[in-house]
Design an enzyme around this catalytic site. Structure first.
Site, PDB file in Angstrom:
ATOM      1  N   HIS A 203       0.818  -1.218   0.000  1.00 17.68           N
ATOM      2  CA  HIS A 203       0.000   0.000   0.000  1.00 17.68           C
ATOM      3  C   HIS A 203       0.853   1.269   0.000  1.00 17.68           C
ATOM      4  O   HIS A 203       0.348   2.350  -0.299  1.00 17.68           O
ATOM      5  CB  HIS A 203      -0.973   0.013   1.190  1.00 17.68           C
ATOM      6  CG  HIS A 203      -0.353   0.295   2.519  1.00 17.68           C
ATOM      7  ND1 HIS A 203       0.058  -0.692   3.378  1.00 17.68           N
ATOM      8  CD2 HIS A 203      -0.088   1.460   3.151  1.00 17.68           C
ATOM      9  CE1 HIS A 203       0.541  -0.145   4.482  1.00 17.68           C
ATOM     10  NE2 HIS A 203       0.460   1.160   4.368  1.00 17.68           N
TER      11      HIS A 203
ATOM     12  N   ASP B 289       0.353  -7.675   1.604  1.00 17.49           N
ATOM     13  CA  ASP B 289       0.707  -6.255   1.672  1.00 17.49           C
ATOM     14  C   ASP B 289       2.227  -6.073   1.646  1.00 17.49           C
ATOM     15  O   ASP B 289       2.793  -5.298   2.416  1.00 17.49           O
ATOM     16  CB  ASP B 289       0.114  -5.603   2.931  1.00 17.49           C
ATOM     17  CG  ASP B 289       0.165  -4.077   2.873  1.00 17.49           C
ATOM     18  OD1 ASP B 289       0.212  -3.536   1.761  1.00 17.49           O
ATOM     19  OD2 ASP B 289       0.187  -3.448   3.961  1.00 17.49           O
TER      20      ASP B 289
ATOM     21  N   SER C 206       4.906   2.673   7.790  1.00 17.97           N
ATOM     22  CA  SER C 206       4.606   1.483   7.003  1.00 17.97           C
ATOM     23  C   SER C 206       5.770   1.115   6.092  1.00 17.97           C
ATOM     24  O   SER C 206       6.318   1.965   5.384  1.00 17.97           O
ATOM     25  CB  SER C 206       3.349   1.713   6.151  1.00 17.97           C
ATOM     26  OG  SER C 206       2.204   1.765   6.953  1.00 17.97           O
TER      27      SER C 206
END
Length: 447
Positions: free
Chosen positions: A175, A205, A288
């Site tokens: 993402h 992911d 992230s």
């Protein structure tokens, strides 16, 4: 007249005893002697007593202090001699078996000291961390039905995990790089280089991006390092951890905490589920794709802020590295697509597409992705088995949410290449995932 009068004196007064004539009774009177005058010799005596008491106290204190000092030195000397005797004779103590002595020494050597200072670990691993900026184009429809597009940028993190002959390879979250136009990577020395997608896995992911070595200066190459992978299968609750990432896009920052939970099943923003490590180390937007490390500086997880929520505090999540490693190894073998294909050579699927907006999902229950409105007869899509009503959610492992994202990905593939396309198809009252192989065709000639 009195008879038998008797007089006696004492130091404190006079006693007089007498007997009255003819009465047969006897009476004694007591008269106090006068007190001696105050002062004089009595005053001088009291002062001398006070001086004497003070002198005796002072002398006692001096002797007591000296005594304690001598005793302390003696004890230290005796203890030192005893310690030396023990250290030199422990191997030969009578009655102590050799295996017992070895066991005692082994137990002493296994004492663990936990240091809360993680600066040395951070200094060691920071050169393997990078900041990522995703430059993208956002498209949409206004209230009046007009199409619009605008430029945007989002921040994330990455970990340098490998290097081959031509590329520096970096792991991040899918993402973080999804929908990108370009990717900018910032290294430890502040230098910036453009990166390209090597491979992605939307379900986990995960993404691997590549920076061509020709774009990395010798100074930067000397400053960076490759991260060491750890083992997340043997983690214990309470184990100290360190999180590093590009929090809020401000640059690399460090937080620490412990392992709060293991094998935590969580639902992400897009409705998919995953198994994560839970930690109380702060993981914020921009973290992230960054590293969750043990106190040895080994990567045990890849941080993800995709499942963070504003109503909670002290709950961060990371993808376990032991689960991610096989997928990362596969992605490292993919072909890096650095250049778009020339217009006349771009692959063609042969479908008419429509975005599935949040409103459509809420009203009709159609899952998010690219809705196939029509399939051209004889096209690559028809031959692969794609039908009208299917929703395309992944192209060659990369997640797609809009027509624009799908078009941008296809631009890197030539006609004749075979790719995997994942669609959601409505069957027996629900949508099911279906993976199809599509051999891309050529663009039809313009009429």
């Amino acid at each position: 007249m009195y008879e038998n009068d008797i007089y006696s004196n004492s130091d404190n007064g006079s006693y007089t005893t007498y007997q009255t004539e003819g009465s047969g009774s006897q009476r004694t009177d007591f008269v106090m002697a006068p007190e001696p005058a105050k002062g004089g010799k009595k005053k001088k005596g009291a002062f001398r007593k006070i001086l004497l008491s003070m002198s005796l106290g002072l002398v006692f204190g001096l002797f007591a202090g000296a005594g304690f000092y001598v005793v302390h030195m003696g004890v230290d000397r005796i203890a030192g001699e005893k310690a030396e005797e023990v250290s030199t004779e422990s191997d030969n103590q009578p009655g102590l078996p050799d295996n017992m002595a070895e066991s005692m020494l082994k137990n002493v050597s296994n004492i663990t000291y936990v240091n809360s200072d993680v600066s040395d670990v951070v200094e060691k691993v920071m050169p393997a961390m990078v900041s990522i900026v995703n430059n993208y184009t956002q498209t949409g429809t206004t209230f009046w039905g007009q199409q619009y597009s605008q430029q945007g940028a989002s921040s994330g993190s990455g970990i340098i995990v490998a290097e081959n002959e031509n590329e520096l390879l970096i792991v991040s979250n899918n993402h973080v790089i999804q929908g990108m136009d370009t990717l900018d990577v910032t290294f430890i020395d502040g230098s910036v280089a453009q990166a390209y997608i090597k491979g992605t896995d939307a379900d986990m992911d995960l993404a691997v991006i590549a920076v061509p070595l020709e774009n990395v200066t010798p100074e930067t190459k000397a400053a960076i390092t490759i991260a060491t992978m750890g083992d997340s299968d043997n983690l214990k609750l309470g184990t100290p951890v360190i999180a590093i990432g590009n929090a809020l896009g401000y640059g690399q920052s460090v937080t620490n905490g412990i392992i709060s939970a293991l094998d935590r099943e969580m639902t992400m923003d897009d409705g998919s589920t995953g198994i994560f490590i839970q930690t109380n180390a702060a993981i914020n937007p921009g973290n992230s794709g960054g590293a969750l490390l043990n106190i040895n500086g080994e990567v045990i997880g890849i941080n993800s802020n995709k499942i963070a929520a504003s109503q909670v505090e002290g709950m961060g999540y990371a993808i376990p590295i032991s689960s991610a490693s096989p997928i990362i190894a596969d992605l490292l073998e993919r072909e890096t697509r650095t250049d778009k294909v020339a217009d006349g050579e771009v692959g063609y699927m042969g479908i008419t597409m429509q975005d599935v907006t949040d409103q459509i999902t809420q009203m009709l229950g159609i899952p998010g992705g690219v809705y196939v409105y029509e399939v051209a007869e004889g096209s690559a899509a028809e031959q692969a088995g794609i039908r009208r009503g299917d929703v395309i959610v992944k192209f060659d492992g990369q997640k797609v949410s809009t027509r624009m994202e799908l078009k941008k990905q296809v631009e890197y593939y030539k006609a004749g290449e075979t790719v995997n396309v994942t669609v959601k198809r409505f069957e027996e009252g629900q949508y099911e995932d279906l993976e199809l192989e599509v051999t891309l065709g050529s663009q039809p000639a313009a009429e």
